[in-house]
Scaffold this motif. Structure first.
Motif, PDB file in Angstrom:
ATOM      1  N   ARG A 138       0.731  -1.264  -0.061  1.00  0.00           N
ATOM      2  CA  ARG A 138       0.059   0.033   0.136  1.00  0.00           C
ATOM      3  C   ARG A 138       0.890   1.268  -0.001  1.00  0.00           C
ATOM      4  O   ARG A 138       0.245   2.266  -0.268  1.00  0.00           O
ATOM      5  CB  ARG A 138      -0.743   0.053   1.133  1.00  0.00           C
ATOM      6  CG  ARG A 138      -0.285  -0.223   2.415  1.00  0.00           C
ATOM      7  CD  ARG A 138      -1.716  -0.297   3.505  1.00  0.00           C
ATOM      8  NE  ARG A 138      -1.079  -0.202   4.806  1.00  0.00           N
ATOM      9  CZ  ARG A 138      -0.585  -1.259   5.485  1.00  0.00           C
ATOM     10  NH1 ARG A 138      -0.477  -2.224   5.004  1.00  0.00           N
ATOM     11  NH2 ARG A 138      -0.042  -1.074   6.844  1.00  0.00           N
ATOM     12  N   TYR A 139       2.290   1.211   0.131  1.00  0.00           N
ATOM     13  CA  TYR A 139       2.984   2.360   0.129  1.00  0.00           C
ATOM     14  C   TYR A 139       3.430   2.597  -1.222  1.00  0.00           C
ATOM     15  O   TYR A 139       3.336   1.532  -2.095  1.00  0.00           O
ATOM     16  CB  TYR A 139       4.354   2.017   0.982  1.00  0.00           C
ATOM     17  CG  TYR A 139       4.020   1.620   2.101  1.00  0.00           C
ATOM     18  CD1 TYR A 139       3.339   1.952   2.836  1.00  0.00           C
ATOM     19  CD2 TYR A 139       4.625   0.179   2.592  1.00  0.00           C
ATOM     20  CE1 TYR A 139       2.890   1.638   4.171  1.00  0.00           C
ATOM     21  CE2 TYR A 139       4.368  -0.350   3.761  1.00  0.00           C
ATOM     22  CZ  TYR A 139       3.533   0.099   4.706  1.00  0.00           C
ATOM     23  OH  TYR A 139       3.143  -0.257   5.904  1.00  0.00           O
ATOM     24  N   PRO A 140       3.510   3.943  -1.658  1.00  0.00           N
ATOM     25  CA  PRO A 140       3.809   4.378  -3.128  1.00  0.00           C
ATOM     26  C   PRO A 140       5.195   3.825  -3.493  1.00  0.00           C
ATOM     27  O   PRO A 140       6.064   3.448  -2.668  1.00  0.00           O
ATOM     28  CB  PRO A 140       3.711   5.880  -3.199  1.00  0.00           C
ATOM     29  CG  PRO A 140       3.909   6.222  -1.798  1.00  0.00           C
ATOM     30  CD  PRO A 140       3.562   5.185  -0.895  1.00  0.00           C
ATOM     31  N   GLY A 141       5.472   3.842  -4.813  1.00  0.00           N
ATOM     32  CA  GLY A 141       6.827   3.635  -5.509  1.00  0.00           C
ATOM     33  C   GLY A 141       6.676   2.495  -6.260  1.00  0.00           C
ATOM     34  O   GLY A 141       6.401   1.425  -5.939  1.00  0.00           O
ATOM     35  N   LEU A 142       6.909   2.707  -7.615  1.00  0.00           N
ATOM     36  CA  LEU A 142       6.863   1.938  -8.606  1.00  0.00           C
ATOM     37  C   LEU A 142       8.132   1.357  -9.200  1.00  0.00           C
ATOM     38  O   LEU A 142       8.149   0.434 -10.025  1.00  0.00           O
ATOM     39  CB  LEU A 142       5.979   2.215  -9.808  1.00  0.00           C
ATOM     40  CG  LEU A 142       4.536   2.834  -9.449  1.00  0.00           C
ATOM     41  CD1 LEU A 142       3.882   3.518 -10.618  1.00  0.00           C
ATOM     42  CD2 LEU A 142       3.706   1.827  -9.048  1.00  0.00           C
ATOM     43  N   GLU A 143       9.040   1.792  -8.694  1.00  0.00           N
ATOM     44  CA  GLU A 143      10.598   1.210  -9.110  1.00  0.00           C
ATOM     45  C   GLU A 143      11.442   1.511  -7.733  1.00  0.00           C
ATOM     46  O   GLU A 143      11.270   2.325  -7.074  1.00  0.00           O
ATOM     47  CB  GLU A 143      10.773   1.801 -10.356  1.00  0.00           C
ATOM     48  CG  GLU A 143      10.936   3.563 -10.104  1.00  0.00           C
ATOM     49  CD  GLU A 143      11.055   4.037 -11.484  1.00  0.00           C
ATOM     50  OE1 GLU A 143      11.368   3.520 -12.496  1.00  0.00           O
ATOM     51  OE2 GLU A 143      10.564   5.325 -11.409  1.00  0.00           O
ATOM     52  N   CYS A 144      12.588   0.835  -7.951  1.00  0.00           N
ATOM     53  CA  CYS A 144      13.645   0.800  -6.957  1.00  0.00           C
ATOM     54  C   CYS A 144      14.700   0.452  -7.448  1.00  0.00           C
ATOM     55  O   CYS A 144      14.852  -0.435  -8.618  1.00  0.00           O
ATOM     56  CB  CYS A 144      13.315   0.280  -5.631  1.00  0.00           C
ATOM     57  SG  CYS A 144      13.356  -1.464  -5.518  1.00  0.00           S
ATOM     58  N   ALA A 145      15.974   0.643  -6.800  1.00  0.00           N
ATOM     59  CA  ALA A 145      17.181   0.057  -6.915  1.00  0.00           C
ATOM     60  C   ALA A 145      17.847  -0.299  -5.576  1.00  0.00           C
ATOM     61  O   ALA A 145      17.575   0.577  -4.700  1.00  0.00           O
ATOM     62  CB  ALA A 145      18.040   0.836  -7.688  1.00  0.00           C
ATOM     63  N   GLY A 146      18.559  -1.366  -5.383  1.00  0.00           N
ATOM     64  CA  GLY A 146      19.018  -1.752  -4.022  1.00  0.00           C
ATOM     65  C   GLY A 146      19.751  -3.090  -4.137  1.00  0.00           C
ATOM     66  O   GLY A 146      20.478  -3.411  -5.288  1.00  0.00           O
TER      67      GLY A 146
END
Ligand SMILES: NC(=O)c1ccc[n+]([C@@H]2O[C@H](COP(=O)([O-])OP(=O)(O)OC[C@H]3O[C@@H](n4cnc5c(N)ncnc54)[C@H](OP(=O)(O)O)[C@@H]3O)[C@@H](O)[C@H]2O)c1
Length: 328
Positions: free
Chosen positions: A59-67
């Protein structure tokens, strides 16, 4: 972990960094320690309460990431703890950890930092699947991209010009027009002053655009159909100008043209994995060769997520606004 929550929808200050439970990777999922994420227009809609996450998504936003891979769920092969990755997400990127289906992971392209890699998955997957998959843009064809310096636009201009297409776009200012031309546009149309139908038709000897990548929806539907060439394909991916308008089927029929409207976020996991696989084969080599680069407008710490949203909503950016979640 800390994540950006939206206790009640509204203005940028509706985004509240809070302590929440860590996600647990299910079968086939990978847990990623997020180093960076990036802002998409869809996150703004979610913050305003107009774009709920699809069922099963964070339910948290954010459609992409790196890590970095922190743990593997049951049955995951091909990834190891510590691998540097970027990922296409259905949500949850604005957090210290996210669980993601393993098919939505990509290796960080050689030569890119994790902060740069965070700016790629959503735009590359969207542009690749729509412009090159659905609309099957051919070398020598004419592409019109609305919002040429958006996150999506900066990716579309680079990929399409490298593909040998003639690329036109719309932009809101002369400064953005310059940036668009530097990214591969033959001509950037100032949408506040010029008519893109006239400009594209004149530049193509009356032919028009073979493919239009549209973020405006209703507001541009009539002119988008007008600007299409015979056999043209209009792909609507954004509805910034509304959802309802009249479609002249006669004009469409006479041109043997088509209109598509599509969204990536709610597509089934298997379809997203197929897109990611195709991106790895079709786009990653060009990124590693330096022919296609992420365009990062600025990097802000996650604590400044409200400012990041303000910048994107005011369209002060070119390309992507990246949020740094932890030290790289
Ligand atoms: N369907 C999907 O799967 C999918 C996936 C990703 C994104 N999208 C959509 O793609 C669009 C771009 O996303 P993003 O995150 O890259 O957005 P973004 O960086 O926030 O950019 C928004 C763009 O809209 C442009 N714009 C505003 N009014 C315009 C007008 N009247 N004519 C032409 N352009 C106008 C802005 O141009 P100026 O700054 O020059 O004014 C800006 O380039 C959004 O609509 C988003 O919802 C769809």
């Amino acid at each position: 972990m800390r994540a950006v929550t939206i206790p009640s929808p509204g203005e940028p200050d509706a985004l509240v960094l809070a302590e929440v439970d860590d996600p647990v990777p299910g079968p086939g999922e990978v847990l990623v320690d997020v180093v960076a994420t990036a802002v998409n227009r869809a996150d703004v809609l979610q913050r305003r309460g107009f774009y709920d996450p699809p069922p099963g998504a964070s339910r948290y936003p954010g459609l992409e990431c790196a890590g970095r891979v922190a743990a593997l769920g049951e049955g995951v092969a091909g990834w190891a703890v510590g691998d540097e990755v970027c990922a296409l997400l259905a949500g949850g990127g604005y957090a210290e950890k996210v669980a993601v289906p393993s098919g939505q992971l990509l290796p960080v392209p050689a030569g890119l930092s994790l902060l740069e890699a965070a700016a790629l998955p959503e735009v590359v997957c969207t542009v690749w699947s729509n412009v090159f998959g659905l609309a099957a843009l051919e070398p020598g064809e004419v592409l019109l991209v609305h919002g040429g310096t958006s996150g999506i636009g900066t990716c579309a201009l680079q990929l399409a010009s490298r593909h040998g297409a003639r690329v036109f776009c719309t932009v809101g200012s002369a400064a953005k027009a310059e940036r668009a031309v530097a990214l591969g546009a033959e001509r950037a149309v100032l949408y506040r002053e010029e008519d893109f139908v006239d400009v594209v038709r004149t530049a193509t000897d009356g032919k028009g655009a073979d493919v239009v990548l549209d973020n405006m929806g209703a507001q541009y539907l009539e002119r988008n159909v007008k600007v299409l060439a015979t056999g043209g394909r209009l792909v609507v991916i954004g509805l910034q100008g509304g959802t309802r308008a009249e479609l002249d089927l006669g004009r469409l029929l006479a041109k043997r043209a088509s209109v598509h409207a599509t969204a990536l976020r709610a597509r089934p996991t298997a379809e997203k994995a197929a897109i990611v696989e195709s991106v790895l084969a079709g786009v990653w080599p060009a990124v590693e060769a330096g022919e296609v680069r992420p365009v990062v407008d600025r990097v802000l710490p996650l604590e400044q997520v409200a400012e990041a949203h303000r910048v994107v909503e005011a369209s002060e950016h070119v390309g992507k606004v990246v949020l740094q979640v932890r030290d790289a």
